[in-house]
Scaffold this motif. Structure first.
Motif, short mmCIF file in Angstrom:
data_model
loop_
_atom_site.label_atom_id
_atom_site.label_comp_id
_atom_site.label_asym_id
_atom_site.label_seq_id
_atom_site.Cartn_x
_atom_site.Cartn_y
_atom_site.Cartn_z
N LEU A 264 -32.91 38.44 -28.40
CA LEU A 264 -33.58 38.78 -29.67
C LEU A 264 -32.66 39.66 -30.51
N CYS A 265 -32.42 39.25 -31.77
CA CYS A 265 -31.46 39.95 -32.61
C CYS A 265 -31.99 40.11 -34.04
N ALA A 266 -31.51 41.15 -34.69
CA ALA A 266 -31.86 41.40 -36.08
C ALA A 266 -30.94 40.63 -37.01
N ASP A 267 -31.38 40.47 -38.26
CA ASP A 267 -30.49 39.97 -39.31
C ASP A 267 -29.28 40.90 -39.43
N GLY A 268 -28.12 40.33 -39.72
CA GLY A 268 -26.95 41.15 -40.03
C GLY A 268 -26.15 41.62 -38.84
N CYS A 269 -26.41 41.08 -37.62
CA CYS A 269 -25.74 41.62 -36.43
C CYS A 269 -24.52 40.81 -36.01
N SER A 270 -24.11 39.84 -36.83
CA SER A 270 -23.01 38.97 -36.44
C SER A 270 -22.14 38.67 -37.66
N MET A 271 -21.42 37.54 -37.65
CA MET A 271 -20.58 37.17 -38.79
C MET A 271 -21.41 37.10 -40.06
N ILE A 272 -22.64 36.59 -39.95
CA ILE A 272 -23.56 36.60 -41.09
C ILE A 272 -24.18 37.99 -41.12
N ASP A 273 -23.47 38.91 -41.77
CA ASP A 273 -23.80 40.33 -41.64
C ASP A 273 -24.67 40.86 -42.78
N ARG A 274 -25.40 39.98 -43.43
CA ARG A 274 -26.38 40.36 -44.43
C ARG A 274 -27.66 39.59 -44.14
N ARG A 275 -28.72 39.98 -44.79
CA ARG A 275 -30.01 39.34 -44.54
C ARG A 275 -29.98 37.88 -44.98
N MET A 276 -30.12 36.98 -44.01
CA MET A 276 -30.09 35.55 -44.29
C MET A 276 -31.16 34.79 -43.52
N GLY A 277 -32.21 35.50 -43.10
CA GLY A 277 -33.31 34.83 -42.43
C GLY A 277 -32.98 34.33 -41.04
N VAL A 278 -32.04 34.99 -40.35
CA VAL A 278 -31.69 34.57 -38.99
C VAL A 278 -32.28 35.50 -37.94
N TYR A 279 -33.19 36.37 -38.35
CA TYR A 279 -33.83 37.26 -37.39
C TYR A 279 -34.51 36.44 -36.29
N GLY A 280 -34.40 36.90 -35.06
CA GLY A 280 -35.02 36.21 -33.93
C GLY A 280 -33.97 35.84 -32.91
N TYR A 281 -33.68 34.54 -32.80
CA TYR A 281 -32.76 34.05 -31.77
C TYR A 281 -31.69 33.16 -32.40
N PRO A 282 -30.83 33.73 -33.25
CA PRO A 282 -29.86 32.91 -33.99
C PRO A 282 -28.88 32.19 -33.07
N ILE A 283 -28.56 30.96 -33.42
CA ILE A 283 -27.70 30.12 -32.58
C ILE A 283 -26.33 30.77 -32.37
N GLU A 284 -25.78 31.45 -33.38
CA GLU A 284 -24.46 32.07 -33.22
C GLU A 284 -24.46 33.06 -32.07
N ILE A 285 -25.47 33.92 -32.02
CA ILE A 285 -25.53 34.93 -30.97
C ILE A 285 -25.79 34.29 -29.61
N GLN A 286 -26.67 33.29 -29.56
CA GLN A 286 -26.97 32.66 -28.27
C GLN A 286 -25.75 31.96 -27.69
N ALA A 287 -24.97 31.28 -28.54
CA ALA A 287 -23.76 30.60 -28.06
C ALA A 287 -22.71 31.61 -27.61
N LEU A 288 -22.52 32.68 -28.38
CA LEU A 288 -21.56 33.72 -27.99
C LEU A 288 -22.03 34.43 -26.72
N PHE A 289 -23.32 34.68 -26.61
CA PHE A 289 -23.91 35.28 -25.42
C PHE A 289 -23.60 34.43 -24.19
N PHE A 290 -23.85 33.13 -24.29
CA PHE A 290 -23.58 32.20 -23.20
C PHE A 290 -22.10 32.23 -22.82
N MET A 291 -21.23 32.17 -23.83
CA MET A 291 -19.79 32.13 -23.55
C MET A 291 -19.32 33.45 -22.93
N ALA A 292 -19.81 34.56 -23.44
CA ALA A 292 -19.41 35.87 -22.90
C ALA A 292 -19.87 36.03 -21.45
#
Length: 560
Positions: A264-292
């Protein structure tokens, strides 16, 4: 200049072939029963672009049949870039030498040693935080240096950021988790006293005051890339680095109220670092999480503490891969299934587990979805699916093998069939489509930088070229990468290396884009070097784990 090292066009003449190990080819279920194995440092002699396992376990097998399926490195080109096979030989583009010069101008020094690269070297705009070293931004720079045999820069960066992780981190009066990595840091030089001071940003000065979730993941991924490239285990196996890995893992593996294995992640916590409606479980974080997590498995020592974390990682990876492959994946058949969903279902036998209302499917999706192809959607949470296509998350899903081989090919099919929408005249759309009008006002908070088809709202980002190229090589589709690189080479240098482009086709330099953006420069270099010498892919790619649970149909009980 070092003795025995030749420099031409800003590129050092070194052996281009990265040192590769077998540590990532363990079946995860067997990890716990195996002691650590010594690093196998064999030089790459052939590479099958259709099967990365050939890169890891059959380095000296096979023969060159044609460039599309096999690759044998030869000598060097006149600019000392990795050479191509006879069938793919070509003179380096003039942009290569210009890119290396620009990349070296972006280097940041601390007490005489290079520790990273600034985000942008544009003196025509206000610096803001573009004069800082960002963890996520430095990754393509680091890969370029590793591919060019310049390992010390990356080593210095890893050491310095690990030191910064140990700082006390506060936003106002609230203390952040111990394992949080900085979003960025700045080196202040005092010429009078001849001293250097580092100032780190953990989100307390960022726009929106959001701590970076992705920095720790990129740090682990880069540590593995350094280890694979150099064969040097002393860094990753040191007690300080082992502790640093465990601190990051402690943050994201903690147990709580969440019923999903995603993060679970807030808006603005990744490359898309401004509010863009990705609050929740954004694919970018889940893929990076898996790879890490997968990278951490290969880096952690099998001592008491390390084995405990490996056990937790293995369990999470199995749950995460099942969840993502089942509920985030969308193709024509899945779209048709969602279109026919019933709502208000209860019990373990529910098909529409997240209670998604079919009427919430956006109109653009029905025409966008090809009969062949698919992708991981942007977000899944109760009563909501974000059907937007996000480039970074889908490319990382391929590289980490979060995507199955079939899903990886489907993602590439989608890119080819929707080339105009996703690539256009400048690779690559960060997301598609843009949000606009009333939805833009609500979702972004009327953000003037994220207007439609600009910046994070459907803008085109040249840095994504390296991720696209890596995904193309892994899936055996180098022709897609060549086509994208040709587009980049027609404009990027002439436009002074912009941060991003605007418009539905990416035709216009971004209205607030910085020039001489370092990761635009480095992303191009990494893409070129990988395409010319595909063995570099081993630094940033993970082969599929055969023991991951197979894809299960949506109608099957979640408890199976």
């Amino acid at each position: 200049m070092d003795h025995g090292v030749k420099e031409m066009g800003g590129i050092r003449k070194v052996d281009s072939h990265c040192s590769l190990t077998e540590i990532d080819d363990y079946d995860l279920s067997k990890l716990l029963d195996k002691p650590p194995r010594p690093l196998n440092i064999e030089r790459q002699r052939s590479f099958d672009e259709r099967s990365l396992s050939e890169l890891s376990i059959g380095l000296n097998r096979g023969s060159v049949e044609n460039f599309e399926t096999m690759y044998s490195p030869g000598g060097r080109s006149f600019l000392d870039t990795p050479a191509s096979s006879t069938r793919n030989s070509f003179e380096p583009h003039p942009m290569v030498a210009e890119a290396w010069d620009a990349l070296r101008r972006s280097l940041v020094f601390y007490r005489g040693q290079p520790v990273g690269t600034i985000a942008a070297h544009d003196h025509t705009e206000e610096a803001l935080n573009y004069d800082q070293v960002f963890v996520r931004d430095f990754v393509p720079s680091a890969l370029a240096f590793l591919m060019n045999g310049e390992h010390d820069i990356v080593k210095n960066f890893l050491l310095k950021t690990l030191h910064l992780q140990g700082w006390e981190k506060k936003v106002d009066r609230f203390k952040l988790g111990e394992g949080v990595m900085p979003a960025s840091f700045k080196v202040l030089h005092d010429p009078a006293r001849n001293t250097d001071t580092i100032i780190a940003d953990f989100g307390e000065t960022a726009i929106g005051r959001v701590a970076p979730v992705d920095s720790g993941f990129w740090w682990i991924i880069l540590l593995r890339a350094y280890t694979k490239s150099t064969g040097d285990l002393t860094l990753s196996e040191s007690s300080d680095f082992q502790k640093g890995i465990r601190l990051i893992l402690s943050l994201c593996l903690s147990e709580g109220y969440d019923t999903f294995p995603t993060l679970l992640c807030a808006d603005g916590c990744s490359m898309i670092d401004r509010r863009m409606g990705v609050y929740g479980y954004p694919i970018e974080i889940q893929a990076l999480f898996f790879m890490a997590l997968r990278c951490a498995c290969s880096l952690l020592k099998h001592d008491a503490e390390g084995k405990e974390f490996i056990e937790r990682i293995v369990k999470r990876l199995h749950a995460l891969s099942y969840h993502m492959r089942s509920y985030f994946w969308l193709d024509f058949q899945q779209l048709n299934d969602i279109y026919r969903y019933k709502t208000e279902e209860y019990s373990h036998t529910a098909v529409n587990k997240f209670n998604v209302i079919p009427d919430s499917i956006p109109e653009w999706l029905f025409d966008f979805m090809p009969t062949r192809g698919g992708y991981f959607i942007g977000n899944v949470s109760p009563a909501r699916m974000d059907f937007r296509w996000f480039a970074l998350g889908n490319c990382v899903a391929i590289l980490s093998s979060l995507a199955t081989p079939e899903q990886s090919m489907a993602i590439m099919d989608l890119i080819e069939s929707r080339w105009e929408e996703l690539v256009g005249e400048m690779p690559l759309k960060i997301c598609y489509p843009a949000i606009e009008s009333h939805e833009w006002r609500i979702v972004t908070g009327c953000d003037p930088k994220n207007t439609r088809w600009s910046y994070h709202n459907g803008g085109s980002w040249p840095v994504l070229l390296w991720l696209l190229t890596a995904a193309c090589i892994k899936t055996g589709r180098p022709q897609i990468a060549r086509r994208a690189i040709d587009l980049i080479e027609s404009r990027l240098l002439k436009d002074s290396w912009p941060e991003y482009y605007d418009g539905t086709l990416g035709r216009y330099i971004g209205k607030q884009a910085r020039k001489y953006q370092t990761w635009s420069i480095a992303g191009y270099l990494v893409a070129k070097m990988m395409l010319e010498d595909p063995s570099h892919l081993g630094m940033i790619s993970l082969e599929e784990d055969k023991q991951m649970k197979p894809l299960i149909k949506r109608s099957t009980s979640w408890t199976c």
